[in-house]
Design an enzyme around this catalytic site. Structure first.
Site, PDB file in Angstrom:
ATOM      1  CG  HIS A 174      -0.249   0.262   2.497  1.00 49.40           C
ATOM      2  ND1 HIS A 174       0.525  -0.691   3.119  1.00 49.40           N
ATOM      3  CD2 HIS A 174      -0.187   1.375   3.259  1.00 49.40           C
ATOM      4  CE1 HIS A 174       1.032  -0.182   4.225  1.00 49.40           C
ATOM      5  NE2 HIS A 174       0.620   1.075   4.338  1.00 49.40           N
ATOM      6  CG  HIS A 208       0.403   5.722   3.177  1.00 52.48           C
ATOM      7  ND1 HIS A 208      -0.968   5.620   3.286  1.00 52.48           N
ATOM      8  CD2 HIS A 208       0.928   4.900   4.110  1.00 52.48           C
ATOM      9  CE1 HIS A 208      -1.254   4.771   4.256  1.00 52.48           C
ATOM     10  NE2 HIS A 208      -0.129   4.317   4.774  1.00 52.48           N
TER      11      HIS A 208
END
Length: 189
Positions: free
Chosen positions: A68, A83
């Protein structure tokens, strides 16, 4: 400025959008660590595409095992952290496919992670994607590009700009950025 400061070289690094979407101020991210710039200074993007790209040339420092988020280190010594989403760590990698590997050198625009955006929209708290300079305390300045206005001019602000309501309104009128093409951050080290 001391005598030796005259000889220090400054480097300017332009970062392109690592994902297509609407650029927003980092303080709008629904996560205190990003909104308060604890992780670093930068921008956030509300994504519309299915790939996270390298925002500049560099070496991949870390890709989280859940895919992620990733970090990128540039030859200028700038550390970039991308992110995807908020609390997406809890998805344990579902919705993410790693394309690149840690420790490799990548070129600006190369795909790092592929996303199932529809799945992630359904199953994550938020898909807002922070793009920050992790070592922002070590750079001399950061400029943010929030996209283009209707007259096609880029809307760029510096890190010293106070985000008034008038400026926030102008930011909201910018067109979405295109991954791999549009400037989002300019960093001077």
């Amino acid at each position: 400025m001391g005598f030796l400061d005259f000889f220090k070289k400054t480097a300017t690094l332009d970062l392109i959008a690592p994902i297509s979407g609407k650029v927003m101020s980092i303080d709008k991210v629904p996560d205190e660590a990003f909104a308060e710039k604890i992780v670093g200074d930068g921008i956030a993007i509300l994504p519309t595409s299915n790939e996270l790209l390298a925002p500049c040339d560099g070496k991949i420092g870390k890709i989280f095992k859940t895919n992620h988020a990733f970090s990128l280190e540039t030859k200028e010594g700038v550390e970039i952290f991308v992110h995807f989403g908020i609390n997406t760590l809890n998805l344990n990698g579902k919705g993410f496919t790693r394309v690149a590997e840690e420790g490799i050198n990548v070129k600006q625009g190369e795909v790092i992670i592929r996303l199932d955006l529809e799945y992630l929209k359904e199953h994550s708290e938020s898909v807002i994607t922070p793009v920050v300079i992790a070592n922002s305390d070590e750079v001399s300045s950061i400029e943010y590009s929030f996209g283009r206005l209707e007259n096609d001019s880029e809307y760029i602000l510096s890190s010293s700009t106070v985000l008034t309501e008038e400026i926030r309104h102008k930011i909201s009128q910018t067109k979405p950025v295109i991954a791999g093409k549009d400037l989002v951050l300019r960093v001077k080290k």
